[in-house]
Design a protein around this motif. Structure first.
Motif, short mmCIF file in Angstrom:
data_model
loop_
_atom_site.label_atom_id
_atom_site.label_comp_id
_atom_site.label_asym_id
_atom_site.label_seq_id
_atom_site.Cartn_x
_atom_site.Cartn_y
_atom_site.Cartn_z
N MET A 1 0.85 -1.15 0.00
CA MET A 1 0.00 0.00 0.00
C MET A 1 0.90 1.22 0.00
SD MET A 1 -2.31 0.90 3.44
CE MET A 1 -2.91 -0.73 3.45
N GLN A 2 0.43 2.32 -0.54
CA GLN A 2 1.22 3.54 -0.62
C GLN A 2 0.74 4.56 0.40
OE1 GLN A 2 1.63 5.19 -4.53
NE2 GLN A 2 1.49 3.18 -5.48
N ALA A 3 1.65 5.43 0.79
CA ALA A 3 1.34 6.50 1.73
C ALA A 3 2.35 7.63 1.51
CB ALA A 3 1.42 5.98 3.16
N THR A 4 2.20 8.69 2.27
CA THR A 4 3.11 9.83 2.21
C THR A 4 3.71 10.04 3.59
OG1 THR A 4 1.74 10.87 0.51
CG2 THR A 4 3.29 12.30 1.67
N ALA A 5 5.04 10.19 3.64
CA ALA A 5 5.70 10.45 4.92
C ALA A 5 5.15 11.76 5.49
CB ALA A 5 7.20 10.53 4.72
N TYR A 6 4.78 11.73 6.76
CA TYR A 6 4.19 12.89 7.42
C TYR A 6 5.15 13.45 8.47
CZ TYR A 6 0.64 15.61 9.96
OH TYR A 6 -0.08 16.61 10.57
N THR A 7 5.59 12.60 9.38
CA THR A 7 6.58 13.00 10.38
C THR A 7 7.63 11.91 10.48
OG1 THR A 7 5.44 11.94 12.25
CG2 THR A 7 4.85 14.23 11.76
N TYR A 8 8.83 12.28 10.93
CA TYR A 8 9.89 11.31 11.17
C TYR A 8 10.85 11.89 12.19
CZ TYR A 8 14.04 8.48 10.63
OH TYR A 8 15.12 7.68 10.89
N VAL A 17 2.86 8.21 8.81
CA VAL A 17 2.59 8.39 7.39
C VAL A 17 1.12 8.77 7.25
CG1 VAL A 17 4.34 6.73 6.66
CG2 VAL A 17 1.98 5.96 6.98
N LEU A 18 0.79 9.40 6.13
CA LEU A 18 -0.60 9.70 5.81
C LEU A 18 -1.05 8.76 4.71
CD1 LEU A 18 -0.62 13.61 5.67
CD2 LEU A 18 -1.51 12.15 7.48
N LEU A 19 -2.13 8.05 4.96
CA LEU A 19 -2.72 7.24 3.91
C LEU A 19 -3.32 8.17 2.87
CD1 LEU A 19 -4.50 4.46 6.02
CD2 LEU A 19 -2.18 4.46 5.05
N ARG A 41 12.00 11.94 4.71
CA ARG A 41 11.62 13.36 4.72
C ARG A 41 10.11 13.49 4.52
NH1 ARG A 41 16.38 14.16 0.89
NH2 ARG A 41 18.07 14.62 2.32
N PRO A 42 9.48 14.43 5.22
CA PRO A 42 8.06 14.65 5.02
C PRO A 42 7.76 14.92 3.54
CG PRO A 42 8.79 15.82 6.96
CD PRO A 42 10.03 15.29 6.28
N GLY A 43 6.71 14.31 3.05
CA GLY A 43 6.30 14.49 1.66
C GLY A 43 6.76 13.37 0.74
N GLN A 44 7.73 12.56 1.18
CA GLN A 44 8.18 11.46 0.33
C GLN A 44 7.09 10.40 0.23
OE1 GLN A 44 11.98 10.58 2.40
NE2 GLN A 44 12.87 10.66 0.35
N LEU A 77 6.51 -2.36 7.76
CA LEU A 77 7.60 -2.01 6.85
C LEU A 77 7.31 -0.65 6.23
CD1 LEU A 77 9.62 -3.99 4.42
CD2 LEU A 77 8.20 -2.24 3.42
N VAL A 78 8.34 0.20 6.16
CA VAL A 78 8.28 1.48 5.49
C VAL A 78 9.48 1.55 4.56
CG1 VAL A 78 8.34 4.00 5.70
CG2 VAL A 78 7.22 2.65 7.46
N THR A 79 9.26 1.74 3.27
CA THR A 79 10.36 1.91 2.33
C THR A 79 9.94 2.91 1.26
OG1 THR A 79 12.05 0.72 1.06
CG2 THR A 79 9.75 0.01 0.76
N LEU A 80 10.88 3.40 0.48
CA LEU A 80 10.54 4.37 -0.55
C LEU A 80 9.74 3.72 -1.66
CD1 LEU A 80 13.80 6.47 -0.90
CD2 LEU A 80 11.73 7.01 0.38
#
Length: 83
Positions: A1-8, A17-19, A41-44, A77-80
């Motif tokens: 599934m895809q998402a966008t990095a929100y905070t790290y 991440v934001l779904l 980074r946020p937004g990735q 799992l979180v990956t690019l």
């Protein structure tokens, strides 16, 4: 599934991440480490894998489609995201 990095947080290697429906879902250091990343980074755009929050092993990993429900799911799992 895809998402966008929100905070790290690089110190704890955790964040959120934001779904695609805007739901924030937290991830822990184990999920970050499983993806082999060094920095986020946020937004990735990222690819995530999840399991039911009650599941205690990786046997319930579900890389399937986005249901829009962040509650009751744990990111494993979180990956690019690569195209």
């Amino acid at each position: 599934m895809q998402a966008t990095a929100y905070t790290y947080d690089p110190e704890s290697r955790s964040g959120q991440v934001l779904l695609d429906d805007g739901t924030p879902v937290p991830f822990d250091a184990a999920a970050f480490d499983a993806g082999g990343l060094r920095l986020l980074r946020p937004g990735q755009r990222v690819r995530i894998e999840t399991e039911d929050a009650e599941a205690s092993s990786g046997a319930g990993t579900d890389p399937g489609t986005d249901t829009g429900a962040g509650a009751g799911r744990r990111i494993t799992l979180v990956t690019l995201q690569t195209f």
